[in-house]
Design an enzyme around this catalytic site. Structure first.
Site, PDB file in Angstrom:
ATOM      1  N   ASN A  84       0.854  -1.200   0.000  1.00  0.00           N
ATOM      2  CA  ASN A  84       0.000   0.000   0.000  1.00  0.00           C
ATOM      3  C   ASN A  84       0.882   1.239   0.000  1.00  0.00           C
ATOM      4  O   ASN A  84       2.102   1.141   0.057  1.00  0.00           O
ATOM      5  CB  ASN A  84      -0.969  -0.033   1.184  1.00  0.00           C
ATOM      6  N   ILE A 113      -3.413  -7.255  14.337  1.00  0.00           N
ATOM      7  CA  ILE A 113      -2.440  -7.084  15.430  1.00  0.00           C
ATOM      8  C   ILE A 113      -3.006  -6.172  16.510  1.00  0.00           C
ATOM      9  O   ILE A 113      -2.949  -6.466  17.705  1.00  0.00           O
ATOM     10  CB  ILE A 113      -1.110  -6.519  14.871  1.00  0.00           C
ATOM     11  N   PHE A 143      -4.560   3.603  14.639  1.00  0.00           N
ATOM     12  CA  PHE A 143      -4.789   4.621  13.618  1.00  0.00           C
ATOM     13  C   PHE A 143      -5.898   4.095  12.714  1.00  0.00           C
ATOM     14  O   PHE A 143      -6.055   2.886  12.572  1.00  0.00           O
ATOM     15  CB  PHE A 143      -3.512   4.864  12.803  1.00  0.00           C
ATOM     16  N   LYS A 178     -12.229  -2.848  17.673  1.00  0.00           N
ATOM     17  CA  LYS A 178     -10.871  -3.314  17.972  1.00  0.00           C
ATOM     18  C   LYS A 178     -10.643  -3.427  19.476  1.00  0.00           C
ATOM     19  O   LYS A 178      -9.838  -4.218  19.915  1.00  0.00           O
ATOM     20  CB  LYS A 178      -9.838  -2.355  17.389  1.00  0.00           C
TER      21      LYS A 178
HETATM   22  N1  CTP Z   1      -4.175  -3.040  12.090  1.00  0.00           N
HETATM   23  C1  CTP Z   1      -3.442  -4.078  12.619  1.00  0.00           C
HETATM   24  N2  CTP Z   1      -3.441  -5.299  12.003  1.00  0.00           N
HETATM   25  C2  CTP Z   1      -4.170  -5.510  10.884  1.00  0.00           C
HETATM   26  C3  CTP Z   1      -4.919  -4.445  10.330  1.00  0.00           C
HETATM   27  C4  CTP Z   1      -4.904  -3.232  10.951  1.00  0.00           C
HETATM   28  O1  CTP Z   1      -2.773  -3.884  13.649  1.00  0.00           O
HETATM   29  N3  CTP Z   1      -4.136  -6.699  10.302  1.00  0.00           N
HETATM   30  C5  CTP Z   1      -4.199  -1.748  12.793  1.00  0.00           C
HETATM   31  C6  CTP Z   1      -3.543  -0.614  12.056  1.00  0.00           C
HETATM   32  O2  CTP Z   1      -2.170  -0.507  12.403  1.00  0.00           O
HETATM   33  C7  CTP Z   1      -4.340   0.577  12.558  1.00  0.00           C
HETATM   34  C8  CTP Z   1      -5.711   0.009  12.783  1.00  0.00           C
HETATM   35  O3  CTP Z   1      -5.541  -1.386  12.923  1.00  0.00           O
HETATM   36  O4  CTP Z   1      -3.872   1.045  13.799  1.00  0.00           O
HETATM   37  C9  CTP Z   1      -6.733   0.284  11.753  1.00  0.00           C
HETATM   38  O5  CTP Z   1      -6.260  -0.045  10.481  1.00  0.00           O
HETATM   39  P1  CTP Z   1      -7.191   0.154   9.215  1.00  0.00           P
HETATM   40  O6  CTP Z   1      -6.474  -0.370   8.028  1.00  0.00           O
HETATM   41  O7  CTP Z   1      -7.730   1.556   9.181  1.00  0.00           O
HETATM   42  O8  CTP Z   1      -8.403  -0.760   9.651  1.00  0.00           O
HETATM   43  P2  CTP Z   1      -8.830  -2.196   9.281  1.00  0.00           P
HETATM   44  O9  CTP Z   1      -8.825  -3.028  10.491  1.00  0.00           O
HETATM   45  O10 CTP Z   1      -8.012  -2.697   8.154  1.00  0.00           O
HETATM   46  O11 CTP Z   1     -10.335  -1.958   8.877  1.00  0.00           O
HETATM   47  P3  CTP Z   1     -11.000  -1.647   7.453  1.00  0.00           P
HETATM   48  O12 CTP Z   1     -10.144  -2.325   6.419  1.00  0.00           O
HETATM   49  O13 CTP Z   1     -12.317  -2.251   7.605  1.00  0.00           O
HETATM   50  O14 CTP Z   1     -11.061  -0.160   7.327  1.00  0.00           O
END
Ligand code: CTP
Length: 398
Positions: free
Chosen positions: A208, A305, A323, A341
């Protein structure tokens, strides 16, 4: 500021020794008192006169110097400072330190000291990568020695790679962090940062646009308030900060393992843009165009995570900050995400292309907590990080 801090600066024998002169100036500008020690090899690169003139005090050079021994024995000298700093730390000096040798003034001081030690290595790439140096770095780390650098770049010997002395300003930052008396002193905090790469085959991956800038800024801001930062980063385009423990990973699974290994911590900041999916049928050979049609990829969900840490029960960090990168309905989505979360705060931002936030240097965030949503004005990612770090320090002090 380093007001009234005493820094014993050991200048080793390498071409980068001239940068130690600049370092003396910068430390003094911040109010530090520098006590210089020059090795025999160091004298080949900078003169005792320039070092003592800049430091405004005599430079220590000899183990068996009668005047020095009469005025201040080397044992006392080794303990007179708040921090011992070695710039540049040559392979030879690090080897002596790791072995506990004491056959000149610098190595004797390093063996006799009971003060924290920070070293800034500088050497040829091959020397840095040699198994002997790797072993020495490991031994010194286990002995509690901190490192700043080396960085990658073109070196005086014409080769390219890791081995360059860290930038002087980064050495100053690492020294400030070691001597910090900030509100987060002694608190261990983990920060995840950057994108993750999920392999499709040995040469292709899913990624990304995250640059890792906000995560790196968070780590720097927490470090500057005195925290002991474990910085777990995916393949980001910004350099990891100095003066923090850096763990480099590639995939979400590796990031998840690195986070587990870093626990326990008092707080966690999850700024990484973790890929939600990985390719389960990733090929161990490069995929070829074939007459049989397009490759079919099967996806599996990556471990969440942030969610795992937020909901871990016993051993959960006191403060968990996530975030949320959103492209629409920022507050609504992020508020729901905080609850889903189970983290304490969510720092939400709008990453739709028109904002220029993803990959840019500014951020406009909304801080979501159990108190509701607080909209912050648009500012630099460094300012967001500093303000957030201060808020975290205040919350952790309660
Ligand atoms: N995060 C994480 N592990 C993942 C996905 C996300 O720790 N596998 C954490 C990111 O570091 C961030 C938060 O979760 O602090 C939100 O990430 P975001 O990408 O906005 O959310 P998603 O859980 O991916 O939700 P969505 O795709 O539905 O927006």
């Amino acid at each position: 500021m380093l007001a009234d801090k005493r820094i014993l600066l050991i200048i080793g024998g390498g071409i980068a020794a001239y940068k130690a002169l600049d370092l003396i100036r910068r430390l003094q500008d911040r109010g530090a008192h520098v006590i210089p020690v020059l090795t025999r090899a160091g004298e080949q690169f900078v003169t005792p006169l320039s070092v003592s003139a800049l430091a405004g005090t005599a430079v220590h050079r000899d183990l068996f110097d009668l005047t020095s021994e009469a005025e201040m024995g080397h044992i006392q000298l080794s303990r007179s400072a708040d921090l011992v700093v070695v710039v540049p730390a040559t392979a030879d000096l690090m080897g002596k330190m790791a072995q506990g040798l004491a056959n000149d003034l610098a190595s004797t001081l390093l063996l006799a000291t009971d003060t924290p030690v920070l070293v800034a290595p500088a050497m040829n790439v091959r020397m840095w990568q040699h198994p002997a140096t790797r072993r020495n770095v490991e031994t010194l780390t286990a002995d509690g020695v901190s490192f700043v650098g080396p960085t990658e770049g073109r070196m005086a010997c014409g080769e390219f790679g890791p081995g360059r002395l860290a930038e002087v300003e980064d050495i100053v930052a690492a020294i400030s962090a070691k001597l910090s008396e900030g509100p987060l002193l002694g608190k261990r905090i983990l920060v995840t940062s950057g994108p993750t790469h999920e392999p499709i085959d040995p040469v292709r991956y899913i990624a990304n646009r995250s640059s890792g800038a906000q995560g790196a800024a968070m780590a720097r801001a927490l470090r500057d308030l005195g925290a002991e930062v474990v910085f777990i980063t995916g393949p980001a385009s910004v350099r990891p900060p100095e003066g923090v423990q850096v763990v480099m990973v590639e995939t979400a699974a590796q990031m998840s393992q690195a986070v587990e290994a870093a626990l326990p911590v008092v707080a966690g900041v999850f700024a990484a843009a973790v890929s939600d999916w990985r390719v389960v049928n990733a090929s161990d050979r490069k995929l070829k165009k074939s007459k049989d049609g397009l490759p079919v990829m099967q996806f599996a969900e990556n471990p969440d995570i942030l969610k795992r840490v937020s909901q871990m029960g016993k051993g959960r960090p006191q403060l968990v900050v996530g975030f949320a990168a959103e492209t629409n309905d920022v507050i609504e989505n992020a508020t729901a995400k905080r609850l889903r979360k189970g983290c304490d705060w969510i720092v939400a931002n709008d990453v739709s292309p028109a904002t220029g936030i993803m990959g840019g240097s500014e951020n406009a965030v909304v801080l979501i907590s159990d108190q509701g949503a607080e909209v912050w004005p648009r500012m630099s990612k460094d300012s967001v990080a500093r303000q957030l770090a201060e808020r975290m320090a205040a919350a952790l002090a309660q």
